[in-house]
Design a protein around this motif. Sequence first.
Motif, PDB file in Angstrom:
ATOM      1  N   ALA A  99      27.782  43.873  34.456  1.00 39.15           N
ATOM      2  CA  ALA A  99      28.411  45.241  34.626  1.00 39.15           C
ATOM      3  C   ALA A  99      27.643  46.481  34.934  1.00 39.15           C
ATOM      4  O   ALA A  99      28.176  47.399  35.616  1.00 39.15           O
ATOM      5  N   ARG A 100      26.426  46.590  34.308  1.00 39.65           N
ATOM      6  CA  ARG A 100      25.543  47.657  34.203  1.00 39.65           C
ATOM      7  C   ARG A 100      25.157  47.720  35.889  1.00 39.65           C
ATOM      8  O   ARG A 100      25.227  48.864  36.539  1.00 39.65           O
ATOM      9  N   VAL A 101      24.549  46.592  36.201  1.00 40.52           N
ATOM     10  CA  VAL A 101      24.296  46.554  37.844  1.00 40.52           C
ATOM     11  C   VAL A 101      25.190  46.866  38.656  1.00 40.52           C
ATOM     12  O   VAL A 101      24.898  47.586  39.838  1.00 40.52           O
ATOM     13  N   ILE A 102      26.372  46.393  38.637  1.00 37.53           N
ATOM     14  CA  ILE A 102      27.797  46.850  39.441  1.00 37.53           C
ATOM     15  C   ILE A 102      27.864  48.340  39.672  1.00 37.53           C
ATOM     16  O   ILE A 102      28.151  48.861  40.530  1.00 37.53           O
ATOM     17  N   LYS A 103      27.619  49.162  38.499  1.00 36.67           N
ATOM     18  CA  LYS A 103      27.655  50.532  38.371  1.00 36.67           C
ATOM     19  C   LYS A 103      26.659  51.029  39.507  1.00 36.67           C
ATOM     20  O   LYS A 103      26.909  52.067  40.213  1.00 36.67           O
ATOM     21  N   PRO A 155      35.343  35.816  42.943  1.00 33.13           N
ATOM     22  CA  PRO A 155      36.429  35.444  43.932  1.00 33.13           C
ATOM     23  C   PRO A 155      37.406  34.584  43.118  1.00 33.13           C
ATOM     24  O   PRO A 155      38.603  34.664  43.478  1.00 33.13           O
ATOM     25  N   GLU A 156      37.146  34.063  41.894  1.00 37.49           N
ATOM     26  CA  GLU A 156      38.145  33.472  41.059  1.00 37.49           C
ATOM     27  C   GLU A 156      38.858  34.243  40.056  1.00 37.49           C
ATOM     28  O   GLU A 156      39.822  33.567  39.466  1.00 37.49           O
ATOM     29  N   GLY A 157      38.623  35.591  40.284  1.00 38.41           N
ATOM     30  CA  GLY A 157      39.690  36.567  39.388  1.00 38.41           C
ATOM     31  C   GLY A 157      39.066  37.119  38.196  1.00 38.41           C
ATOM     32  O   GLY A 157      39.668  38.040  37.702  1.00 38.41           O
ATOM     33  N   ASP A 158      37.843  36.697  37.865  1.00 44.02           N
ATOM     34  CA  ASP A 158      37.223  37.058  36.880  1.00 44.02           C
ATOM     35  C   ASP A 158      36.448  38.350  37.092  1.00 44.02           C
ATOM     36  O   ASP A 158      36.337  38.634  38.445  1.00 44.02           O
ATOM     37  N   SER A 159      35.680  39.067  36.131  1.00 45.70           N
ATOM     38  CA  SER A 159      34.886  40.024  36.515  1.00 45.70           C
ATOM     39  C   SER A 159      33.523  39.969  35.648  1.00 45.70           C
ATOM     40  O   SER A 159      33.389  39.375  34.698  1.00 45.70           O
ATOM     41  N   ALA A 160      32.842  40.836  36.288  1.00 44.95           N
ATOM     42  CA  ALA A 160      31.155  41.181  35.616  1.00 44.95           C
ATOM     43  C   ALA A 160      31.482  41.697  34.395  1.00 44.95           C
ATOM     44  O   ALA A 160      32.184  42.408  34.056  1.00 44.95           O
ATOM     45  N   SER A 161      30.536  41.431  33.322  1.00 53.40           N
ATOM     46  CA  SER A 161      30.469  41.835  32.180  1.00 53.40           C
ATOM     47  C   SER A 161      29.067  42.101  31.549  1.00 53.40           C
ATOM     48  O   SER A 161      27.959  41.279  32.228  1.00 53.40           O
ATOM     49  N   GLY A 162      28.778  42.522  30.225  1.00 55.46           N
ATOM     50  CA  GLY A 162      27.390  42.952  30.129  1.00 55.46           C
ATOM     51  C   GLY A 162      26.502  43.315  31.135  1.00 55.46           C
ATOM     52  O   GLY A 162      26.565  44.508  31.685  1.00 55.46           O
ATOM     53  N   LEU A 163      24.978  42.993  30.932  1.00 51.33           N
ATOM     54  CA  LEU A 163      24.174  43.277  31.814  1.00 51.33           C
ATOM     55  C   LEU A 163      24.594  43.438  33.526  1.00 51.33           C
ATOM     56  O   LEU A 163      24.461  44.472  33.942  1.00 51.33           O
ATOM     57  N   PHE A 200      31.800  41.619  45.441  1.00 46.71           N
ATOM     58  CA  PHE A 200      31.502  41.402  44.092  1.00 46.71           C
ATOM     59  C   PHE A 200      30.411  42.535  43.689  1.00 46.71           C
ATOM     60  O   PHE A 200      30.496  43.211  42.719  1.00 46.71           O
ATOM     61  N   LEU A 201      29.226  42.810  44.589  1.00 48.39           N
ATOM     62  CA  LEU A 201      28.625  43.956  44.653  1.00 48.39           C
ATOM     63  C   LEU A 201      29.239  45.277  44.450  1.00 48.39           C
ATOM     64  O   LEU A 201      28.711  46.218  43.932  1.00 48.39           O
ATOM     65  N   LYS A 202      30.251  45.360  45.098  1.00 47.32           N
ATOM     66  CA  LYS A 202      31.045  46.763  45.186  1.00 47.32           C
ATOM     67  C   LYS A 202      32.038  46.713  43.752  1.00 47.32           C
ATOM     68  O   LYS A 202      32.113  47.921  43.287  1.00 47.32           O
ATOM     69  N   THR A 203      32.767  45.762  43.559  1.00 53.25           N
ATOM     70  CA  THR A 203      33.550  45.898  42.551  1.00 53.25           C
ATOM     71  C   THR A 203      33.443  45.077  40.982  1.00 53.25           C
ATOM     72  O   THR A 203      34.144  45.250  40.107  1.00 53.25           O
ATOM     73  N   GLY A 204      32.546  43.986  41.323  1.00 52.58           N
ATOM     74  CA  GLY A 204      32.039  43.357  40.152  1.00 52.58           C
ATOM     75  C   GLY A 204      33.287  42.351  39.694  1.00 52.58           C
ATOM     76  O   GLY A 204      33.166  41.556  38.892  1.00 52.58           O
TER      77      GLY A 204
END
Length: 310
Positions: free
Chosen positions: A269-273, A259-267, A252-256
């Motif tokens: 998503a900026r952290v994952i960058k 495990p359930e297939g969703d992805s990070a968004s909003g704030l 998750f920290l690498k790709t955002g």
Amino acid sequence: MLRRTYPAVILAGIVAVGVYWWLTIPSTIAASALPAYEPDINNGSTIFNAGGCSSCHAVPDQPDRTRLGGGLAIPSPFGTFYAPNISPDPNDGIGRWSEADFVTAVMKGTSPEGTHFFPAFPYTSYQHAKIEDVRDLFAFIKTLPPVAGTVRDHDVPFPFNIRRNIGVWKVLFMDGKPFTPDPTRSAQWNRGAYLVNSFGHCAECHSPRNVLGGIIRAQRFGGGPNPEGEGWVPNITQKKLEDWSVKDFAYFLKTGELPEGDSASGLMARVIKNTSQLSDDDRAAMADYLKSLPPVEGPTPPPKRTDGKS
């Protein structure tokens, strides 16, 4: 009787003002406290990414995360803050700051002019960093492009705009303690604990806050209202993420990707960058620590809206 009372009241008032003034003196780190040191630029880059500096300080709506001209609006219950220019520009950024100025700002929350920074700048977490890492970060930032342009003043109403009062807030919510490794844990776990709790400042968003804006320690990492306004920041302890493996956290920290297939968004998503730029070893260390967080019962999120929005 009144003649005796007035002097006592006046004296008590003078003492109260004196105590207030003493408690709210901005702390600094003198240049003499920084011994000779050869900064490690590569480590400075790592700290830059771990700290998510570009998430707040990069100029909004442009792709270059190294252009630290600031300007991002950061809403909060106390007003709207605007991330300052921390590029090496000598006029509008921090190009004229000394190393001691920078270390003081990051670890003490005090400006070169001797005033308190607002705690929208997460120095409550950065205070736990190693001074050497802060010095490396300063050296790295100096290699980035200077960006001209001033940022507008914060939009913070009275009485929250009285910076001297932040000194009292610091007394309440800053302990000034450096990170102390746990000798019963592995080197990897301790590295993760250090990154998460200092530069990573994960608890700053993933913890509920009291009426004064301080983290509620008993519910640290237990989630809560998004400090920027809309939405809810999730509980990241084993209370909610017990099904996540260490590899899930690291991925998750690498790709955002969750495990359930969703992805990070909003704030997030900026952290994952930023975390995506860290080494696999550092992400694994952070994952090891995050997986070890004991279950914490955080505040109850509001019910999901029927239109699908949280």
